[in-house]
Scaffold this motif. Structure first.
Motif, short mmCIF file in Angstrom:
data_model
loop_
_atom_site.label_atom_id
_atom_site.label_comp_id
_atom_site.label_asym_id
_atom_site.label_seq_id
_atom_site.Cartn_x
_atom_site.Cartn_y
_atom_site.Cartn_z
N TYR A 261 -17.27 118.05 54.86
CA TYR A 261 -16.64 116.73 54.77
C TYR A 261 -15.64 116.69 53.62
CZ TYR A 261 -16.07 111.96 53.18
OH TYR A 261 -15.54 110.80 52.72
N LEU A 262 -16.05 117.18 52.46
CA LEU A 262 -15.13 117.20 51.32
C LEU A 262 -13.89 118.04 51.61
CD1 LEU A 262 -17.57 117.56 48.27
CD2 LEU A 262 -16.38 115.51 49.06
N THR A 265 -11.60 116.17 54.06
CA THR A 265 -10.96 115.03 53.40
C THR A 265 -9.85 115.49 52.46
OG1 THR A 265 -13.04 113.82 53.52
CG2 THR A 265 -11.38 113.00 52.00
N THR A 279 -13.19 108.37 54.16
CA THR A 279 -13.91 107.97 52.95
C THR A 279 -14.78 106.75 53.21
OG1 THR A 279 -12.05 108.82 51.65
CG2 THR A 279 -13.61 107.37 50.54
#
Length: 366
Positions: A261-262, A265, A279
């Motif tokens: 996910y990080l 993003t 987010t």
């Protein structure tokens, strides 16, 4: 009446042959010019076909096709001759064009001559752009192959085992093939940008320049995705190696998804995309997850304590009731003992010498 009609017929007979004579004379005068234009067109047609065939044979002899295979210059259709046939056709049609220009000048067709002259002034620019495209695509293919071989020698594909990138790298010829393809198409893009500048097409140049500004951000985002995938798998292996339990595996999977996910993003933000939706979604998910986890833990603890205490109470209720009865009996006996001692203490003065009780009587008798 007869005389007037005869005079008119005679005048008409004189005028018609004169008109026909002028028409025939004009045609006869134009015939050499027309024949010259036709001859020029025929010569241009023959010369174009000959020169086109010569160029095709020369390019095939050079072996340029092996450098353009797999590039946009090499068509997948069979029978067209590839890049050699394309260059031969280009030369052929250029000769046709100049033959048509010369024929229009000979025939004196001003509009056609002006149109072909305007095209003729732009034709060297087109040829320059074509040459740049051919050279750029050949160089791009050669450099891409070199980069693919160099990067493939490091065996970086082993680090992507059991990752989502493994299938992509396997179908694309490994990490070396992907990096080589990126370098190759980047050179293609620079070639198109140069050709658009030569052709002086403002709209195309502006579009390519805007995309050129986006290319570094795109490369940075892809690099972030690759590093994130490697980091996610590495961290999951570390967490999973601490213990072989099911809970440890689930924790490792959760950590891996969090790292993915990080990475996604950050990659989208690097590319210039708005990652606010991701987010917000992640924040909502974390809030809901931990809220549900807290409720589940509270229910589990309450149910566990309630269910466990039921058996404990059932096992010890008899002992507790016996202890309670014993304690109640002790309290009753203790209360009775205190009552009898108070009764004897209050009758003591009557039992003395001046009392009227039995002991006092006996004393007086003595």
């Amino acid at each position: 009446m007869i005389h007037a009609h005869t005079i008119g017929s005679t005048a008409l007979q004189i005028q018609v042959p004169q008109f026909l004579q002028e028409t025939v004379a004009g045609i006869i005068a134009f015939l050499p010019v027309l024949l010259s234009g036709i001859v020029v067109l025929l010569i241009g047609w023959v010369l174009g076909r000959v020169l086109g065939a010569v160029v095709t044979r020369v390019v095939e002899g050079i072996g340029l096709s092996k450098y353009t295979q797999g590039t946009p210059l090499e068509s997948d259709r069979s029978g067209d001759g590839g890049i050699a046939g394309a260059l031969g056709k280009l030369v052929k049609y250029i000769v046709y064009f100049y033959a048509a220009l010369a024929a229009s000048d000979i025939l004196g067709i001003a509009i056609l001559s002006q149109l072909l002259s305007d095209i003729g002034t732009f034709l060297p620019v087109v040829l320059s752009a074509v040459v740049v495209l051919v050279i750029g695509f050949v160089v791009g293919r050669a450099v891409g192959d070199i980069v693919a071989d160099v990067v493939g020698g490091f065996n970086l594909g082993s680090y992507f085992h059991d990752t989502p990138l493994e299938r992509v790298t396997r179908t694309a010829g490994g990490i070396g093939g992907i990096v080589g393809a990126l370098v190759e198409y980047y050179i293609y893009f620079l070639t198109l940008l140069t050709a658009a500048g030569i052709l002086q097409i403002p709209a195309l140049s502006r579009l390519l320049n805007d995309f050129a500004g986006f290319v570094p951000a795109l490369i940075g985002g892809v690099a972030v995705l690759i590093v994130g995938a490697l980091a996610a798998e590495f961290i999951e292996d570390i967490v999973a190696s601490t213990d072989r339990s099911r809970l440890t595996s689930l924790v490792g999977l959760g950590v891996k998804l969090f790292v993915y996910y990080l990475a996604i993003t950050i990659a989208l933000d690097t590319m210039g995309f708005d990652a606010t939706v991701l987010t917000t979604l992640f924040t909502s998910f974390v809030t809901a997850f931990f809220g549900a986890l807290a409720v589940a833990l509270a229910l589990a603890i309450g149910i566990g304590l309630g269910w466990g205490s039921k058996d404990y109470v059932a096992d010890n209720i008899d002992d507790w009731m016996g202890s309670a009865r014993d304690s109640a009996g002790d309290l009753t006996d203790e209360s009775a003992g205190h009552g009898s001692s108070d009764e004897f203490g209050s009758s003591g003065p009557d039992d003395g010498p001046g009392g009227s009780g039995p002991s006092g009587t006996g004393g007086s008798d003595i």
